[in-house]
Design a protein around this motif. Structure first.
Motif, PDB file in Angstrom:
ATOM      1  N   LEU A 295       5.500  12.517  -7.363  1.00 27.65           N
ATOM      2  CA  LEU A 295       6.162  14.002  -7.413  1.00 27.65           C
ATOM      3  C   LEU A 295       8.068  11.957  -6.630  1.00 27.65           C
ATOM      4  CD1 LEU A 295       8.299  15.778  -7.330  1.00 27.65           C
ATOM      5  CD2 LEU A 295       7.000  16.409  -5.018  1.00 27.65           C
ATOM      6  N   GLU A 296       7.241  11.928  -5.366  1.00 26.81           N
ATOM      7  CA  GLU A 296       8.567  10.379  -5.036  1.00 26.81           C
ATOM      8  C   GLU A 296       8.690   9.366  -6.030  1.00 26.81           C
ATOM      9  OE1 GLU A 296       6.513  12.298  -1.376  1.00 26.81           O
ATOM     10  OE2 GLU A 296       5.933  11.620  -3.668  1.00 26.81           O
ATOM     11  N   LYS A 297       7.847   9.237  -6.804  1.00 27.28           N
ATOM     12  CA  LYS A 297       8.000   8.454  -8.797  1.00 27.28           C
ATOM     13  C   LYS A 297       8.812   9.005  -9.460  1.00 27.28           C
ATOM     14  CE  LYS A 297       3.715   7.365  -8.536  1.00 27.28           C
ATOM     15  NZ  LYS A 297       2.220   6.439  -8.656  1.00 27.28           N
ATOM     16  N   GLN A 298       8.864  10.150  -9.302  1.00 28.64           N
ATOM     17  CA  GLN A 298       9.513  11.162 -10.589  1.00 28.64           C
ATOM     18  C   GLN A 298      11.039  11.119 -10.467  1.00 28.64           C
ATOM     19  OE1 GLN A 298       7.738  14.896 -13.474  1.00 28.64           O
ATOM     20  NE2 GLN A 298       8.431  15.272 -11.776  1.00 28.64           N
ATOM     21  N   GLN A 299      10.705  11.975  -8.824  1.00 22.90           N
ATOM     22  CA  GLN A 299      12.921  11.261  -8.656  1.00 22.90           C
ATOM     23  C   GLN A 299      13.559  10.733  -8.016  1.00 22.90           C
ATOM     24  OE1 GLN A 299      11.295  13.468  -4.138  1.00 22.90           O
ATOM     25  NE2 GLN A 299      11.528  15.620  -5.870  1.00 22.90           N
TER      26      GLN A 299
ATOM     27  N   ASN B 264      16.419  -4.295 -11.563  1.00 25.82           N
ATOM     28  CA  ASN B 264      17.027  -3.504 -12.898  1.00 25.82           C
ATOM     29  C   ASN B 264      16.401  -2.620 -13.105  1.00 25.82           C
ATOM     30  OD1 ASN B 264      19.702  -3.538 -14.227  1.00 25.82           O
ATOM     31  ND2 ASN B 264      19.226  -5.106 -14.796  1.00 25.82           N
ATOM     32  N   GLY B 265      15.275  -2.220 -13.003  1.00 25.50           N
ATOM     33  CA  GLY B 265      14.370  -1.678 -13.818  1.00 25.50           C
ATOM     34  C   GLY B 265      15.209  -0.545 -14.389  1.00 25.50           C
ATOM     35  N   ARG B 266      14.483  -0.489 -15.849  1.00 23.86           N
ATOM     36  CA  ARG B 266      14.870   0.554 -16.949  1.00 23.86           C
ATOM     37  C   ARG B 266      13.987   1.555 -17.262  1.00 23.86           C
ATOM     38  NH1 ARG B 266      17.654  -1.708 -21.869  1.00 23.86           N
ATOM     39  NH2 ARG B 266      17.386   0.517 -22.058  1.00 23.86           N
ATOM     40  N   TYR B 267      12.482   1.370 -16.312  1.00 25.33           N
ATOM     41  CA  TYR B 267      12.129   1.931 -16.409  1.00 25.33           C
ATOM     42  C   TYR B 267      10.501   1.684 -15.500  1.00 25.33           C
ATOM     43  CZ  TYR B 267      13.363   0.249 -21.209  1.00 25.33           C
ATOM     44  OH  TYR B 267      14.188   0.752 -22.103  1.00 25.33           O
TER      45      TYR B 267
ATOM     46  N   GLN C 273       0.718  -1.497   0.583  1.00 19.46           N
ATOM     47  CA  GLN C 273      -0.139  -0.325   0.402  1.00 19.46           C
ATOM     48  C   GLN C 273       0.583   1.205  -0.061  1.00 19.46           C
ATOM     49  OE1 GLN C 273      -2.184   0.177   3.230  1.00 19.46           O
ATOM     50  NE2 GLN C 273      -3.232   2.345   2.931  1.00 19.46           N
ATOM     51  N   GLY C 274       0.544   2.111  -1.106  1.00 22.43           N
ATOM     52  CA  GLY C 274       1.990   2.980  -0.812  1.00 22.43           C
ATOM     53  C   GLY C 274       0.801   4.188  -0.457  1.00 22.43           C
ATOM     54  N   PRO C 275       1.355   5.679  -0.567  1.00 25.87           N
ATOM     55  CA  PRO C 275       1.837   6.565  -1.632  1.00 25.87           C
ATOM     56  C   PRO C 275       3.265   6.023  -0.721  1.00 25.87           C
ATOM     57  CG  PRO C 275       0.963   8.017   0.151  1.00 25.87           C
ATOM     58  CD  PRO C 275      -0.004   6.980   0.015  1.00 25.87           C
ATOM     59  N   PHE C 276       4.222   6.417  -1.479  1.00 24.58           N
ATOM     60  CA  PHE C 276       5.585   5.207  -0.780  1.00 24.58           C
ATOM     61  C   PHE C 276       6.962   6.422  -1.647  1.00 24.58           C
ATOM     62  CE2 PHE C 276       3.689   1.664  -3.497  1.00 24.58           C
ATOM     63  CZ  PHE C 276       3.802   1.305  -2.425  1.00 24.58           C
ATOM     64  N   SER C 277       7.782   6.695  -0.435  1.00 22.13           N
ATOM     65  CA  SER C 277       8.513   7.285  -0.607  1.00 22.13           C
ATOM     66  C   SER C 277       9.860   7.267  -1.573  1.00 22.13           C
ATOM     67  CB  SER C 277       9.280   7.344   0.546  1.00 22.13           C
ATOM     68  OG  SER C 277      10.407   6.005   0.475  1.00 22.13           O
ATOM     69  N   LYS C 278      10.584   8.644  -2.007  1.00 17.95           N
ATOM     70  CA  LYS C 278      11.326   8.311  -2.818  1.00 17.95           C
ATOM     71  C   LYS C 278      12.385   7.445  -2.960  1.00 17.95           C
ATOM     72  CE  LYS C 278      15.003  11.283  -2.788  1.00 17.95           C
ATOM     73  NZ  LYS C 278      15.944  12.382  -2.967  1.00 17.95           N
ATOM     74  N   GLU C 279      12.879   6.758  -1.045  1.00 22.91           N
ATOM     75  CA  GLU C 279      14.067   6.125  -1.522  1.00 22.91           C
ATOM     76  C   GLU C 279      13.395   4.662  -1.689  1.00 22.91           C
ATOM     77  OE1 GLU C 279      15.246   9.410   0.347  1.00 22.91           O
ATOM     78  OE2 GLU C 279      13.555   8.332   0.589  1.00 22.91           O
TER      79      GLU C 279
ATOM     80  N   ALA D 214      12.524   7.703 -10.418  1.00 20.54           N
ATOM     81  CA  ALA D 214      13.451   7.208 -11.522  1.00 20.54           C
ATOM     82  C   ALA D 214      14.350   8.462 -11.951  1.00 20.54           C
ATOM     83  CB  ALA D 214      12.246   7.850 -12.393  1.00 20.54           C
ATOM     84  N   LYS D 215      14.230   9.885 -11.666  1.00 26.33           N
ATOM     85  CA  LYS D 215      15.295  10.372 -12.033  1.00 26.33           C
ATOM     86  C   LYS D 215      16.768   9.861 -10.887  1.00 26.33           C
ATOM     87  CE  LYS D 215      17.318  15.038 -12.975  1.00 26.33           C
ATOM     88  NZ  LYS D 215      16.650  16.810 -12.890  1.00 26.33           N
ATOM     89  N   GLU D 216      16.495   9.687  -9.966  1.00 29.32           N
ATOM     90  CA  GLU D 216      18.275   9.085  -9.795  1.00 29.32           C
ATOM     91  C   GLU D 216      18.403   7.327  -9.705  1.00 29.32           C
ATOM     92  OE1 GLU D 216      19.512   9.418  -4.513  1.00 29.32           O
ATOM     93  OE2 GLU D 216      18.255  10.363  -4.901  1.00 29.32           O
ATOM     94  N   ALA D 217      17.495   6.666  -9.702  1.00 31.15           N
ATOM     95  CA  ALA D 217      18.173   5.359 -10.348  1.00 31.15           C
ATOM     96  C   ALA D 217      18.120   5.443 -11.824  1.00 31.15           C
ATOM     97  CB  ALA D 217      16.535   4.391  -9.752  1.00 31.15           C
ATOM     98  N   GLY D 218      18.067   6.891 -12.535  1.00 35.69           N
ATOM     99  CA  GLY D 218      18.718   7.047 -14.032  1.00 35.69           C
ATOM    100  C   GLY D 218      17.483   5.512 -14.747  1.00 35.69           C
ATOM    101  N   ALA D 219      16.617   5.926 -14.411  1.00 34.64           N
ATOM    102  CA  ALA D 219      15.269   5.225 -15.527  1.00 34.64           C
ATOM    103  C   ALA D 219      14.085   6.027 -16.129  1.00 34.64           C
ATOM    104  CB  ALA D 219      14.236   4.169 -14.082  1.00 34.64           C
ATOM    105  N   VAL D 220      13.763   5.925 -16.975  1.00 35.28           N
ATOM    106  CA  VAL D 220      13.107   6.921 -17.911  1.00 35.28           C
ATOM    107  C   VAL D 220      11.192   6.402 -16.978  1.00 35.28           C
ATOM    108  CG1 VAL D 220      11.706   6.890 -20.380  1.00 35.28           C
ATOM    109  CG2 VAL D 220      14.301   5.999 -19.710  1.00 35.28           C
TER     110      VAL D 220
END
Length: 249
Positions: free
Chosen positions: A214-218, A198-201, A182-188, A220-226
């Motif tokens: 916002l946490e998902k967007q942040q 090993n998610g690319r997306y 159950q979310g929402p989930f933290s950026k971490e 993805a950017k930090e993990a290098g995922a699209v």
């Protein structure tokens, strides 16, 4: 208005909060939720009655006819287009005022891949190899099952409900790939999950800050995922504060 009930179709955090706030102001609120899970997250409160169960347009209209409702508030998820259409149609038939509670949208950064619907998201994944975290909910999983080698590549994150997990398995998703939380989930946590698989997306909907976008967007950017985002349907309505003021003034 004090002697009349408000019918509120929930499905969002703002909907639950609005029901509680209206009850605190002395309003009688009947809250409709689709599942027992939705019922469980609404704390007991005087003035709030919960009705549980999915309803089609005819059933919604019949339910409206049974109660002396002053108006109807549609606080369902911004992507629940069919449900909103059914509520609007039933309100028109019952001649009841209809108010749409809008969830604020999070600004999307440059580089985000925008698609119009889950089908386009699935087509994008089909054309781009690599693992993906699916954070679009359980309703669209059949569409993503069209992606080649989906059972190996895709990791659906869904609510921890038995029926949702069973549906995943029936569609062919591997047990080890199903993330029932159950979310929402933290950026971490989003970052940790992307790295674990090993998610690319990361495929999601713009559910706003309240929905953890916002946490998902942040992440993805930090993990290098699209970040692949399903566009939100355009609609008109009221913010939480506007609607609370309108119904309690």
């Amino acid at each position: 208005m004090n002697s009349s009930k408000i019918l509120l179709f929930a499905g969002t955090t703002e909907g639950r909060l609005l029901a509680q706030a209206l009850a605190e102001q002395g309003r009688q609120v009947v809250v409709c939720v689709a599942t027992h899970y939705g019922e469980q997250v609404i704390p007991p409160r005087q003035g709030v009655t919960v009705h549980t169960g999915r309803m089609n347009r005819e059933e919604i209209a019949a339910f409206m006819a049974q109660g002396a409702f002053f108006c109807v508030v549609d606080a369902t998820h911004p992507y629940a287009v069919e449900v909103t259409q059914n509520i609007r149609s039933a309100c028109k038939e019952a001649n009841l005022p209809y108010y749409r509670l809008l969830r604020a949208k999070t600004q999307e950064e440059e580089g985000v891949v925008q698609v119009k619907n889950p089908q386009q998201a699935a087509e994008y994944l089909a054309a781009h190899p690599g693992n993906a975290l699916l954070a679009t909910g359980s309703k669209d999983l059949q569409i993503f099952a069209q992606v080649p080698n989906f059972s190996q590549r895709l990791y659906p994150r869904i609510l921890p409900m038995a029926k949702a997990v069973e549906n995943c398995c029936a569609l062919g998703y591997q047990n080890k790939n199903i993330i029932a939380m159950q979310g929402p989930f933290s950026k971490e946590l989003n970052i940790a999950l992307l790295r674990q698989i090993n998610g690319r997306y990361l495929v999601t909907k713009n559910s706003g800050d309240v929905g953890g976008f916002l946490e998902k967007q942040q992440a993805a950017k930090e993990a290098g995922a699209v970040l692949v985002v399903v566009e939100r349907p355009e609609e008109e309505g009221f913010s939480y504060q506007e609607l609370l003021h309108l119904l309690t003034r």
